[in-house]
Write a protein that holds these residues in place. Structure first.
Motif, mmCIF file in Angstrom:
data_model
loop_
_atom_site.group_PDB
_atom_site.id
_atom_site.type_symbol
_atom_site.label_atom_id
_atom_site.label_comp_id
_atom_site.label_asym_id
_atom_site.label_seq_id
_atom_site.Cartn_x
_atom_site.Cartn_y
_atom_site.Cartn_z
ATOM 1 N N VAL A 111 0.842 -1.203 0.000
ATOM 2 C CA VAL A 111 0.000 0.000 0.000
ATOM 3 C C VAL A 111 0.876 1.252 0.000
ATOM 4 C CG1 VAL A 111 -1.574 1.371 1.422
ATOM 5 C CG2 VAL A 111 -2.038 -1.050 1.048
ATOM 6 N N ILE A 112 1.911 1.239 0.829
ATOM 7 C CA ILE A 112 2.821 2.381 0.895
ATOM 8 C C ILE A 112 3.526 2.573 -0.448
ATOM 9 C CG2 ILE A 112 4.929 3.263 1.986
ATOM 10 C CD1 ILE A 112 3.994 1.793 4.557
ATOM 11 N N ALA A 113 3.971 1.464 -1.050
ATOM 12 C CA ALA A 113 4.660 1.543 -2.343
ATOM 13 C C ALA A 113 3.728 2.060 -3.435
ATOM 14 C CB ALA A 113 5.218 0.174 -2.722
ATOM 15 N N GLN A 114 2.496 1.573 -3.442
ATOM 16 C CA GLN A 114 1.538 1.999 -4.454
ATOM 17 C C GLN A 114 1.210 3.485 -4.348
ATOM 18 O OE1 GLN A 114 -1.644 -0.773 -3.758
ATOM 19 N NE2 GLN A 114 -0.512 -2.493 -4.665
ATOM 20 N N ALA A 115 1.348 4.023 -3.145
ATOM 21 C CA ALA A 115 1.121 5.454 -2.946
ATOM 22 C C ALA A 115 2.356 6.271 -3.302
ATOM 23 C CB ALA A 115 0.732 5.724 -1.494
ATOM 24 N N GLY A 116 3.446 5.570 -3.665
ATOM 25 C CA GLY A 116 4.685 6.253 -4.015
ATOM 26 C C GLY A 116 5.389 6.861 -2.817
ATOM 27 N N LYS A 117 5.187 6.272 -1.626
ATOM 28 C CA LYS A 117 5.714 6.884 -0.405
ATOM 29 C C LYS A 117 6.650 5.965 0.385
ATOM 30 C CE LYS A 117 2.056 10.277 0.211
ATOM 31 N NZ LYS A 117 1.133 10.932 1.149
ATOM 32 N N SER A 118 7.281 5.023 -0.293
ATOM 33 C CA SER A 118 8.174 4.086 0.400
ATOM 34 C C SER A 118 9.378 4.777 1.025
ATOM 35 C CB SER A 118 8.654 2.998 -0.563
ATOM 36 O OG SER A 118 7.568 2.195 -0.984
ATOM 37 N N ASP A 119 9.739 5.959 0.521
ATOM 38 C CA ASP A 119 10.862 6.702 1.077
ATOM 39 C C ASP A 119 10.416 7.769 2.068
ATOM 40 O OD1 ASP A 119 12.713 5.270 -0.459
ATOM 41 O OD2 ASP A 119 12.467 6.635 -2.158
ATOM 42 N N GLU A 120 9.101 7.857 2.297
ATOM 43 C CA GLU A 120 8.569 8.896 3.180
ATOM 44 C C GLU A 120 7.825 8.326 4.378
ATOM 45 O OE1 GLU A 120 6.170 11.725 0.934
ATOM 46 O OE2 GLU A 120 7.171 11.021 -0.888
ATOM 47 N N VAL A 121 7.053 7.273 4.170
ATOM 48 C CA VAL A 121 6.239 6.689 5.234
ATOM 49 C C VAL A 121 6.950 5.455 5.782
ATOM 50 C CG1 VAL A 121 4.040 5.598 5.805
ATOM 51 C CG2 VAL A 121 4.101 7.556 4.232
#
Length: 238
Positions: free
Chosen positions: A62-72
């Protein structure tokens, strides 16, 4: 850059299958991330190791799909074995959160490595003395509280005598000043608590049921993030 170097605990969701009113954990996490939550912790006392690995996989995706793996940041509560097994399967997990009676910090650091996040529940007993004297070289943040007793984690804030110690806003402000590392506060936190909590100087808030059991989790998560961002003090340098 390692997410450990850029950790953001301002809006922190703790979630497990027992907290979602039978809704998918991944859906709740998706709502929270889209609302602006910055840290996700998988925590369950009822799920098996295999179930926890699957929940971690879903959260990571879910985090990866939101493009936020480096933020969340994605953390798992207590279960070092689950994190190691998940990573073995190629799942991105950023670290662990442990309590005072869980796996020691140095063991977590040894197995997870220098790029991983290790968060610790600050000791309730003699809290301020503990904050001033504990070795924080291997710890990335403290979790503390509660603001009030909470059914989600009935032992939150329990001292050596088995009593629940509630933290006042003045105490939380003092904690923020004393702590050499970031502090996130939770335990019964509701939307109305966010404005005064944001003024104490702590680095973030954590919630469970305020989002996971809400009729509209995304709306509640959004309201929490907006309230925090509108009311927070400038971050205290650590």
């Amino acid at each position: 850059m390692s997410i450990r170097k850029n950790i953001n605990i301002s809006a922190y969701l703790v979630v497990g299958p027992e907290n979602t009113k039978n809704r998918p954990v991944g859906t709740i996490i998706k709502d929270a991330i889209e609302a602006g939550f910055t840290c996700i912790q998988i925590r369950s006392k009822v799920a098996s190791a295999l179930e926890l690995i699957q929940l971690t996989r879903e959260a990571s995706e879910v985090i990866a799909q939101a493009g936020k793996s480096d933020e969340v940041a994605l953390l798992v509560n207590d279960r070092l074995d689950v994190i190691l097994a998940a990573r073995k399967q190629g799942i991105k997990v950023d670290g662990i959160h442990v309590g005072q009676s869980d796996i020691p910090v140095d063991v977590c650091r040894e197995y997870l490595g220098d790029d991983s996040i290790v968060g610790v529940s600050a000791r309730t007993h003699e809290l301020f003395e503990y904050i001033k004297t504990v070795d924080v070289s291997q710890i990335d943040y403290f979790g503390a509280g509660p603001l009030r007793e909470t059914k989600t984690k009935p032992d939150c804030g329990m001292d050596l005598d088995g009593k629940i110690v509630i933290r006042s806003l003045d105490e939380i402000s003092e904690l923020a000043k004393l702590s050499p590392i970031p502090v996130v506060i939770g335990g019964g936190v509701k939307l109305a608590d966010i404005p005064p909590l944001a003024q104490t100087g702590v680095d973030g808030f954590f919630v469970v049921s305020a989002v996971t059991e809400a009729d509209d989790p995304k709306l509640e998560a959004t309201n929490l993030v907006i309230a925090w961002n509108l009311n927070k003090l400038n971050p205290i340098s650590k």
